[in-house]
Design a protein around this motif. Structure first.
Motif, PDB file in Angstrom:
ATOM      1  N   VAL A 196       0.854  -1.192   0.000  1.00 20.50           N
ATOM      2  CA  VAL A 196       0.000   0.000   0.000  1.00 20.50           C
ATOM      3  C   VAL A 196       0.885   1.235   0.000  1.00 20.50           C
ATOM      4  CG1 VAL A 196      -1.669   1.315   1.369  1.00 20.50           C
ATOM      5  CG2 VAL A 196      -1.878  -1.159   1.194  1.00 20.50           C
ATOM      6  N   VAL A 197       0.691   2.098  -0.975  1.00 20.25           N
ATOM      7  CA  VAL A 197       1.446   3.349  -1.067  1.00 20.25           C
ATOM      8  C   VAL A 197       0.694   4.454  -0.327  1.00 20.25           C
ATOM      9  CG1 VAL A 197       2.432   5.039  -2.639  1.00 20.25           C
ATOM     10  CG2 VAL A 197       2.418   2.634  -3.267  1.00 20.25           C
ATOM     11  N   VAL A 198      -0.613   4.541  -0.557  1.00 16.41           N
ATOM     12  CA  VAL A 198      -1.468   5.517   0.127  1.00 16.41           C
ATOM     13  C   VAL A 198      -2.156   4.781   1.277  1.00 16.41           C
ATOM     14  CG1 VAL A 198      -3.441   7.054  -0.120  1.00 16.41           C
ATOM     15  CG2 VAL A 198      -1.846   6.750  -2.028  1.00 16.41           C
ATOM     16  N   PRO A 199      -2.048   5.270   2.529  1.00 20.13           N
ATOM     17  CA  PRO A 199      -2.654   4.563   3.667  1.00 20.13           C
ATOM     18  C   PRO A 199      -4.140   4.257   3.451  1.00 20.13           C
ATOM     19  CG  PRO A 199      -1.291   6.348   4.440  1.00 20.13           C
ATOM     20  CD  PRO A 199      -1.368   6.487   2.948  1.00 20.13           C
ATOM     21  N   ARG A 200      -4.544   3.072   3.902  1.00 22.74           N
ATOM     22  CA  ARG A 200      -5.927   2.605   3.781  1.00 22.74           C
ATOM     23  C   ARG A 200      -6.453   2.228   5.151  1.00 22.74           C
ATOM     24  NH1 ARG A 200      -7.378   3.622  -1.528  1.00 22.74           N
ATOM     25  NH2 ARG A 200      -5.643   3.056  -2.843  1.00 22.74           N
ATOM     26  N   ARG A 201      -7.764   2.184   5.298  1.00 22.35           N
ATOM     27  CA  ARG A 201      -8.374   1.750   6.558  1.00 22.35           C
ATOM     28  C   ARG A 201      -8.469   0.234   6.580  1.00 22.35           C
ATOM     29  NH1 ARG A 201      -9.724   5.374  10.410  1.00 22.35           N
ATOM     30  NH2 ARG A 201     -10.086   7.437   9.595  1.00 22.35           N
ATOM     31  N   SER A 202      -8.100  -0.348   7.714  1.00 28.20           N
ATOM     32  CA  SER A 202      -8.158  -1.799   7.855  1.00 28.20           C
ATOM     33  C   SER A 202      -9.544  -2.226   8.318  1.00 28.20           C
ATOM     34  CB  SER A 202      -7.103  -2.268   8.863  1.00 28.20           C
ATOM     35  OG  SER A 202      -7.466  -1.861  10.160  1.00 28.20           O
ATOM     36  N   GLY A 211     -16.296  -8.730  -2.927  1.00 28.54           N
ATOM     37  CA  GLY A 211     -17.349  -8.673  -3.928  1.00 28.54           C
ATOM     38  C   GLY A 211     -17.744  -7.247  -4.252  1.00 28.54           C
ATOM     39  N   ARG A 212     -17.484  -6.327  -3.316  1.00 31.43           N
ATOM     40  CA  ARG A 212     -17.832  -4.930  -3.535  1.00 31.43           C
ATOM     41  C   ARG A 212     -16.657  -4.003  -3.251  1.00 31.43           C
ATOM     42  NH1 ARG A 212     -22.574  -2.585  -0.015  1.00 31.43           N
ATOM     43  NH2 ARG A 212     -20.870  -2.559   1.468  1.00 31.43           N
ATOM     44  N   ASP A 213     -15.928  -4.254  -2.160  1.00 29.49           N
ATOM     45  CA  ASP A 213     -14.815  -3.393  -1.754  1.00 29.49           C
ATOM     46  C   ASP A 213     -13.587  -4.236  -1.434  1.00 29.49           C
ATOM     47  OD1 ASP A 213     -16.317  -0.943  -1.755  1.00 29.49           O
ATOM     48  OD2 ASP A 213     -17.228  -1.585   0.133  1.00 29.49           O
ATOM     49  N   TRP A 214     -12.446  -3.567  -1.346  1.00 29.63           N
ATOM     50  CA  TRP A 214     -11.226  -4.229  -0.907  1.00 29.63           C
ATOM     51  C   TRP A 214     -11.168  -4.149   0.611  1.00 29.63           C
ATOM     52  CZ3 TRP A 214      -8.533  -7.311  -3.852  1.00 29.63           C
ATOM     53  CH2 TRP A 214      -8.561  -7.123  -5.230  1.00 29.63           C
ATOM     54  N   ILE A 215     -10.754  -5.244   1.244  1.00 29.99           N
ATOM     55  CA  ILE A 215     -10.587  -5.316   2.688  1.00 29.99           C
ATOM     56  C   ILE A 215      -9.100  -5.455   2.964  1.00 29.99           C
ATOM     57  CG2 ILE A 215     -11.083  -6.657   4.754  1.00 29.99           C
ATOM     58  CD1 ILE A 215     -13.589  -7.671   3.364  1.00 29.99           C
ATOM     59  N   TYR A 216      -8.594  -4.664   3.906  1.00 26.26           N
ATOM     60  CA  TYR A 216      -7.170  -4.682   4.230  1.00 26.26           C
ATOM     61  C   TYR A 216      -6.960  -5.169   5.652  1.00 26.26           C
ATOM     62  CZ  TYR A 216      -6.839  -1.793   0.084  1.00 26.26           C
ATOM     63  OH  TYR A 216      -6.936  -1.337  -1.188  1.00 26.26           O
ATOM     64  N   LYS A 217      -5.868  -5.898   5.864  1.00 28.75           N
ATOM     65  CA  LYS A 217      -5.510  -6.417   7.172  1.00 28.75           C
ATOM     66  C   LYS A 217      -4.004  -6.250   7.356  1.00 28.75           C
ATOM     67  CE  LYS A 217      -6.505 -10.818   7.701  1.00 28.75           C
ATOM     68  NZ  LYS A 217      -7.026 -12.137   8.091  1.00 28.75           N
ATOM     69  N   LYS A 218      -3.590  -5.867   8.560  1.00 30.91           N
ATOM     70  CA  LYS A 218      -2.171  -5.637   8.847  1.00 30.91           C
ATOM     71  C   LYS A 218      -1.359  -6.909   8.615  1.00 30.91           C
ATOM     72  CE  LYS A 218       0.912  -4.026  12.450  1.00 30.91           C
ATOM     73  NZ  LYS A 218       1.010  -3.584  13.840  1.00 30.91           N
ATOM     74  N   PHE A 219      -0.202  -6.753   7.989  1.00 34.23           N
ATOM     75  CA  PHE A 219       0.701  -7.875   7.746  1.00 34.23           C
ATOM     76  C   PHE A 219       1.831  -7.808   8.755  1.00 34.23           C
ATOM     77  CE2 PHE A 219       4.706  -9.316   5.704  1.00 34.23           C
ATOM     78  CZ  PHE A 219       4.387 -10.661   5.579  1.00 34.23           C
ATOM     79  N   THR A 220       2.021  -8.873   9.506  1.00 36.64           N
ATOM     80  CA  THR A 220       3.161  -8.955  10.418  1.00 36.64           C
ATOM     81  C   THR A 220       4.033 -10.106   9.948  1.00 36.64           C
ATOM     82  OG1 THR A 220       1.846 -10.324  11.896  1.00 36.64           O
ATOM     83  CG2 THR A 220       1.975  -7.996  12.407  1.00 36.64           C
ATOM     84  N   GLU A 221       5.298  -9.800   9.766  1.00 36.62           N
ATOM     85  CA  GLU A 221       6.220 -10.815   9.242  1.00 36.62           C
ATOM     86  C   GLU A 221       6.513 -11.870  10.306  1.00 36.62           C
ATOM     87  OE1 GLU A 221       9.554  -9.698   6.862  1.00 36.62           O
ATOM     88  OE2 GLU A 221       8.730  -7.692   6.609  1.00 36.62           O
ATOM     89  N   PHE A 222       6.679 -13.072   9.851  1.00 36.07           N
ATOM     90  CA  PHE A 222       7.000 -14.199  10.720  1.00 36.07           C
ATOM     91  C   PHE A 222       8.499 -14.431  10.661  1.00 36.07           C
ATOM     92  CE2 PHE A 222       7.759 -18.779  11.190  1.00 36.07           C
ATOM     93  CZ  PHE A 222       7.279 -18.939  12.482  1.00 36.07           C
ATOM     94  N   ASP A 223       9.139 -14.365  11.804  1.00 35.31           N
ATOM     95  CA  ASP A 223      10.577 -14.602  11.878  1.00 35.31           C
ATOM     96  C   ASP A 223      10.798 -16.001  12.450  1.00 35.31           C
ATOM     97  OD1 ASP A 223      13.299 -14.479  11.975  1.00 35.31           O
ATOM     98  OD2 ASP A 223      13.412 -12.841  13.441  1.00 35.31           O
ATOM     99  N   SER A 224      11.242 -16.928  11.622  1.00 33.82           N
ATOM    100  CA  SER A 224      11.395 -18.316  12.045  1.00 33.82           C
ATOM    101  C   SER A 224      12.480 -18.472  13.119  1.00 33.82           C
ATOM    102  CB  SER A 224      11.707 -19.207  10.852  1.00 33.82           C
ATOM    103  OG  SER A 224      12.898 -18.794  10.228  1.00 33.82           O
ATOM    104  N   GLU A 225      13.484 -17.601  13.126  1.00 35.04           N
ATOM    105  CA  GLU A 225      14.539 -17.675  14.137  1.00 35.04           C
ATOM    106  C   GLU A 225      14.007 -17.267  15.517  1.00 35.04           C
ATOM    107  OE1 GLU A 225      17.959 -15.492  12.919  1.00 35.04           O
ATOM    108  OE2 GLU A 225      18.168 -16.605  11.046  1.00 35.04           O
ATOM    109  N   GLU A 226      13.093 -16.301  15.548  1.00 35.48           N
ATOM    110  CA  GLU A 226      12.498 -15.860  16.811  1.00 35.48           C
ATOM    111  C   GLU A 226      11.612 -16.937  17.406  1.00 35.48           C
ATOM    112  OE1 GLU A 226      10.147 -12.260  17.316  1.00 35.48           O
ATOM    113  OE2 GLU A 226      11.875 -11.168  16.559  1.00 35.48           O
ATOM    114  N   ALA A 227      10.939 -17.690  16.553  1.00 31.25           N
ATOM    115  CA  ALA A 227       9.994 -18.699  17.015  1.00 31.25           C
ATOM    116  C   ALA A 227      10.711 -19.924  17.587  1.00 31.25           C
ATOM    117  CB  ALA A 227       9.104 -19.127  15.850  1.00 31.25           C
ATOM    118  N   ALA A 228      11.952 -20.142  17.207  1.00 29.37           N
ATOM    119  CA  ALA A 228      12.676 -21.348  17.652  1.00 29.37           C
ATOM    120  C   ALA A 228      13.185 -21.244  19.055  1.00 29.37           C
ATOM    121  CB  ALA A 228      13.849 -21.604  16.716  1.00 29.37           C
TER     122      ALA A 228
END
Length: 64
Positions: free
Chosen positions: A25-31, A47-64
């Protein structure tokens, strides 16, 4: 030729509308919860609008 007025057509969404995909996303959108999202986000079409959800990266080294 007769026409049945009781027949209702049900519009079915395409299968691609049910898939979340990563989007930049270049221009901020509402989630979904009303907050602004920017950068990499999950995006899906309902079907009518785009829905946005925050993406949080998964760090496999942190999870171990």
């Amino acid at each position: 030729m007769s026409f049945d007025r009781n027949v209702r057509t049900v519009s079915r969404q395409s299968s691609w509308t049910e898939i979340w995909h990563l989007w930049t996303v270049v221009v901020p959108r509402r989630s979904i919860n009303g907050q602004f999202v920017y950068g990499k986000v999950w995006r899906r079409h309902d079907g009518r609008d785009w829905i946005y959800k925050k993406f949080t990266e998964f760090d496999s080294e942190e999870a171990a």
